[in-house]
Design a protein around this motif. Structure first.
Motif, PDB file in Angstrom:
ATOM      1  N   LYS A  36       0.785  -1.239   0.000  1.00 32.81           N
ATOM      2  CA  LYS A  36       0.000   0.000   0.000  1.00 32.81           C
ATOM      3  C   LYS A  36       0.820   1.294   0.000  1.00 32.81           C
ATOM      4  CE  LYS A  36      -4.024  -2.014   2.202  1.00 32.81           C
ATOM      5  NZ  LYS A  36      -5.024  -1.904   3.259  1.00 32.81           N
ATOM      6  N   CYS A  37       2.108   1.216   0.216  1.00 30.96           N
ATOM      7  CA  CYS A  37       2.870   2.460   0.424  1.00 30.96           C
ATOM      8  C   CYS A  37       4.109   2.591  -0.461  1.00 30.96           C
ATOM      9  CB  CYS A  37       3.322   2.556   1.891  1.00 30.96           C
ATOM     10  SG  CYS A  37       2.128   1.939   3.095  1.00 30.96           S
ATOM     11  N   CYS A  40       4.875   4.909  -3.624  1.00 31.80           N
ATOM     12  CA  CYS A  40       5.177   6.347  -3.507  1.00 31.80           C
ATOM     13  C   CYS A  40       6.397   6.635  -2.634  1.00 31.80           C
ATOM     14  CB  CYS A  40       3.978   7.087  -2.914  1.00 31.80           C
ATOM     15  SG  CYS A  40       2.552   7.167  -4.015  1.00 31.80           S
ATOM     16  N   HIS A  41       6.616   5.852  -1.575  1.00 31.10           N
ATOM     17  CA  HIS A  41       7.659   6.180  -0.592  1.00 31.10           C
ATOM     18  C   HIS A  41       8.911   5.309  -0.739  1.00 31.10           C
ATOM     19  CE1 HIS A  41       5.299   8.897   1.990  1.00 31.10           C
ATOM     20  NE2 HIS A  41       4.264   8.091   1.810  1.00 31.10           N
ATOM     21  N   PRO A  60       7.622  11.916   0.636  1.00 29.85           N
ATOM     22  CA  PRO A  60       8.845  11.998   1.455  1.00 29.85           C
ATOM     23  C   PRO A  60       9.489  10.627   1.669  1.00 29.85           C
ATOM     24  CG  PRO A  60       7.028  13.218   2.475  1.00 29.85           C
ATOM     25  CD  PRO A  60       6.446  12.459   1.330  1.00 29.85           C
ATOM     26  N   LYS A  68      13.025   9.685  12.830  1.00 29.66           N
ATOM     27  CA  LYS A  68      12.317  10.956  12.613  1.00 29.66           C
ATOM     28  C   LYS A  68      11.028  11.118  13.414  1.00 29.66           C
ATOM     29  CE  LYS A  68      10.256  13.756   8.959  1.00 29.66           C
ATOM     30  NZ  LYS A  68      10.303  14.205   7.576  1.00 29.66           N
ATOM     31  N   TRP A  77      -1.991   9.108  12.660  1.00 30.61           N
ATOM     32  CA  TRP A  77      -2.020   9.841  11.384  1.00 30.61           C
ATOM     33  C   TRP A  77      -2.238   8.920  10.191  1.00 30.61           C
ATOM     34  CZ3 TRP A  77       1.098  10.489   6.934  1.00 30.61           C
ATOM     35  CH2 TRP A  77       0.935  11.698   6.244  1.00 30.61           C
ATOM     36  N   ILE A  84       0.660  18.111   5.627  1.00 32.67           N
ATOM     37  CA  ILE A  84       1.836  18.622   6.334  1.00 32.67           C
ATOM     38  C   ILE A  84       2.559  19.665   5.466  1.00 32.67           C
ATOM     39  CG2 ILE A  84       4.068  18.006   7.361  1.00 32.67           C
ATOM     40  CD1 ILE A  84       2.858  15.127   7.690  1.00 32.67           C
ATOM     41  N   ARG A  85       2.714  19.338   4.180  1.00 29.65           N
ATOM     42  CA  ARG A  85       3.420  20.244   3.267  1.00 29.65           C
ATOM     43  C   ARG A  85       2.402  21.010   2.431  1.00 29.65           C
ATOM     44  NH1 ARG A  85       5.690  15.964   4.516  1.00 29.65           N
ATOM     45  NH2 ARG A  85       7.915  15.708   4.880  1.00 29.65           N
ATOM     46  N   CYS A 112      -1.182  12.563   1.732  1.00 29.60           N
ATOM     47  CA  CYS A 112      -0.781  11.152   1.747  1.00 29.60           C
ATOM     48  C   CYS A 112      -1.999  10.272   1.529  1.00 29.60           C
ATOM     49  CB  CYS A 112      -0.119  10.817   3.084  1.00 29.60           C
ATOM     50  SG  CYS A 112       0.318   9.062   3.226  1.00 29.60           S
ATOM     51  N   SER A 114      -2.450   7.208   2.540  1.00 29.76           N
ATOM     52  CA  SER A 114      -2.612   6.142   3.542  1.00 29.76           C
ATOM     53  C   SER A 114      -4.005   6.178   4.177  1.00 29.76           C
ATOM     54  CB  SER A 114      -1.545   6.302   4.634  1.00 29.76           C
ATOM     55  OG  SER A 114      -1.744   5.346   5.650  1.00 29.76           O
ATOM     56  N   ARG A 189       4.680  15.157  16.314  1.00 28.60           N
ATOM     57  CA  ARG A 189       5.059  14.360  15.152  1.00 28.60           C
ATOM     58  C   ARG A 189       6.507  13.893  15.187  1.00 28.60           C
ATOM     59  NH1 ARG A 189       6.225  15.974   9.747  1.00 28.60           N
ATOM     60  NH2 ARG A 189       6.142  18.157  10.329  1.00 28.60           N
TER      61      ARG A 189
HETATM   62  C1  HEC Z   1      -0.053   8.037  -3.881  1.00 24.90           C
HETATM   63  C2  HEC Z   1       1.190   8.227  -3.153  1.00 24.90           C
HETATM   64  C3  HEC Z   1       1.216   7.814  -1.677  1.00 24.90           C
HETATM   65  C4  HEC Z   1       0.913   6.586  -1.116  1.00 24.90           C
HETATM   66  C5  HEC Z   1       0.399   5.338  -1.816  1.00 24.90           C
HETATM   67  C6  HEC Z   1       1.217   6.720   0.303  1.00 24.90           C
HETATM   68  N1  HEC Z   1       1.691   7.972   0.575  1.00 24.90           N
HETATM   69 FE1  HEC Z   1       2.431   8.606   2.373  1.00 24.90          FE
HETATM   70  N2  HEC Z   1       2.670  10.445   1.618  1.00 24.90           N
HETATM   71  C7  HEC Z   1       2.431  10.833   0.309  1.00 24.90           C
HETATM   72  C8  HEC Z   1       2.630  12.252   0.176  1.00 24.90           C
HETATM   73  C9  HEC Z   1       2.451  13.076  -1.083  1.00 24.90           C
HETATM   74  C10 HEC Z   1       3.032  12.710   1.472  1.00 24.90           C
HETATM   75  C11 HEC Z   1       3.319  14.147   1.890  1.00 24.90           C
HETATM   76  C12 HEC Z   1       2.049  14.668   2.504  1.00 24.90           C
HETATM   77  C13 HEC Z   1       2.142  16.024   3.160  1.00 24.90           C
HETATM   78  O1  HEC Z   1       3.255  16.515   3.387  1.00 24.90           O
HETATM   79  O2  HEC Z   1       1.083  16.583   3.459  1.00 24.90           O
HETATM   80  C14 HEC Z   1       3.062  11.548   2.332  1.00 24.90           C
HETATM   81  C15 HEC Z   1       3.457  11.594   3.672  1.00 24.90           C
HETATM   82  C16 HEC Z   1       3.635  10.484   4.480  1.00 24.90           C
HETATM   83  C17 HEC Z   1       4.215  10.491   5.791  1.00 24.90           C
HETATM   84  C18 HEC Z   1       4.767  11.707   6.497  1.00 24.90           C
HETATM   85  C19 HEC Z   1       6.171  11.915   5.986  1.00 24.90           C
HETATM   86  C20 HEC Z   1       6.863  13.132   6.455  1.00 24.90           C
HETATM   87  O3  HEC Z   1       8.104  13.162   6.313  1.00 24.90           O
HETATM   88  O4  HEC Z   1       6.230  14.069   6.930  1.00 24.90           O
HETATM   89  C21 HEC Z   1       4.210   9.195   6.239  1.00 24.90           C
HETATM   90  C22 HEC Z   1       4.716   8.693   7.568  1.00 24.90           C
HETATM   91  C23 HEC Z   1       3.595   8.389   5.211  1.00 24.90           C
HETATM   92  N3  HEC Z   1       3.252   9.207   4.154  1.00 24.90           N
HETATM   93  C24 HEC Z   1       3.371   7.038   5.283  1.00 24.90           C
HETATM   94  C25 HEC Z   1       2.653   6.297   4.330  1.00 24.90           C
HETATM   95  C26 HEC Z   1       2.260   4.923   4.518  1.00 24.90           C
HETATM   96  C27 HEC Z   1       2.576   4.070   5.727  1.00 24.90           C
HETATM   97  C28 HEC Z   1       1.578   4.556   3.385  1.00 24.90           C
HETATM   98  C29 HEC Z   1       0.921   3.256   3.081  1.00 24.90           C
HETATM   99  C30 HEC Z   1      -0.147   2.838   3.981  1.00 24.90           C
HETATM  100  C31 HEC Z   1       1.570   5.708   2.488  1.00 24.90           C
HETATM  101  N4  HEC Z   1       2.220   6.735   3.117  1.00 24.90           N
HETATM  102  C32 HEC Z   1       1.032   5.706   1.210  1.00 24.90           C
HETATM  103  C33 HEC Z   1       2.052  10.017  -0.719  1.00 24.90           C
HETATM  104  C34 HEC Z   1       1.674   8.677  -0.593  1.00 24.90           C
END
Ligand code: HEC
Ligand code: HEC
Length: 232
Positions: A36-37, A40-41, A60, A68, A77, A84-85, A112, A114, A189
């Motif tokens: 699921k993640c 992108c990450h 990110p 972190k 969250w 956040i950004r 994000c 998630s 955070r």
């Molecule tokens: C479609 C792309 C995408 C997917 C899939 C995704 N994310 Fe993200 N995620 C992002 C984006 C874009 C941000 C930045 C959001 C913001 O700053 O508001 C983010 C931010 C985050 C952050 C905070 C990071 C920071 O440095 O502040 C975390 C933790 C995170 N995601 C975890 C997850 C997890 C765990 C999953 C899977 C369950 C997931 N993400 C799925 C796009 C995604």
């Protein structure tokens, strides 16, 4: 008869309780993340060393997430992420020019994706917390240490350019720029020691980040950190 019914009910309850715990324990955070993640990450590192790579970054980096973040924040969250950004992962990707003026198209910024259940979130948070940076010093910042807010504000908003890129709360009002992450909830955070290390050497964490490396004394860096992470 009555006694055995009560006993049966109690045993049934016990069975249910272990079944629920068993289900949570069986969840594999690594597998949930991969499914699921990971699209992108970046969870394996290293961070991109080219500007092109930073422009392409969808989200990110999380390969030092255990250094972190605070685990409790992650658990909450990841079930319903808030923004956040304000300008997205890379602000240049959301810059629009109208009448010769640049502005950020905040409406086009995606949060994000998630949407984990509580049990998934616990498992993924545990998995993320295992990704620690081996070199980061721990125990540098005592978040309960007293500090002067007016001096911190002077450093953050006047002497150094921090407020130009980061939103913070000053006397119940939000203020600040949008090209970096908002720091309004940094106390919940982020890990205080990581905040210190991130200010000390931004490029160690992200070689092409646009946050400048500023030569600060330990005392100034500590005050800036406390200003961001002290319990409000
Ligand atoms: C479609 C792309 C995408 C997917 C899939 C995704 N994310 Fe993200 N995620 C992002 C984006 C874009 C941000 C930045 C959001 C913001 O700053 O508001 C983010 C931010 C985050 C952050 C905070 C990071 C920071 O440095 O502040 C975390 C933790 C995170 N995601 C975890 C997850 C997890 C765990 C999953 C899977 C369950 C997931 N993400 C799925 C796009 C995604
Ligand atoms: C030119 C813009 C800019 C300036 C000036 C700037 N930063 Fe940053 N800062 C950033 C960017 C960009 C990031 C990381 C972006 C990301 O993770 O997506 C960052 C990250 C951070 C983080 C980590 C936040 C997080 O959620 O990941 C902290 C803490 C921080 N900066 C504090 C400061 C302090 C204190 C100053 C002043 C001494 C400062 N910054 C000056 C742009 C800036």
């Amino acid at each position: 008869m009555a006694r055995s019914r009560i006993l049966n009910a109690a045993a049934g309850g016990l069975f249910l309780a272990t079944a629920v715990v068993g289900e949570a324990a069986a969840l594999d955070g690594k597998a949930v993340f991969a499914e699921k993640c990971a699209s992108c990450h970046n969870i394996t590192g290293p961070a991109s060393t080219t500007f092109h790579g930073v422009l392409q970054r969808k989200a990110p980096d999380l390969f030092y997430a255990g250094s972190k973040f605070q685990r409790e924040w992650l658990v909450r969250w990841l079930q319903s992420p808030s923004r956040i950004r304000p300008s997205g992962t890379m602000f240049l990707n959301h810059l629009v020019t109208e009448d010769g003026k640049d502005r950020i198209d905040e409406g086009a910024v995606k949060p994000c994706a998630s949407r984990l259940s509580a049990a998934e979130s616990e498992a993924v948070a545990d998995y993320l917390m295992t990704h620690r940076d081996a070199k980061m010093r721990a125990g540098v910042v005592d978040r309960d240490k007293k500090f002067s807010t007016s001096r911190a504000l002077q450093l953050f908003t006047k002497q150094y350019p921090c407020v130009g890129c980061h939103r913070v709360r000053v006397r119940d009002k939000e203020t600040g720029g949008v090209s970096g992450p908002a720091l309004t909830d940094a106390s919940e955070r982020l890990n205080p020691d990581w905040v210190y290390a991130r200010i000390e050497n931004p490029q160690y964490w992200d070689p092409k980040t646009w946050m400048p490396k500023i030569d600060l004394s330990h005392e100034k860096r500590e005050i800036l950190t406390l200003f961001l992470v002290s319990r409000k």
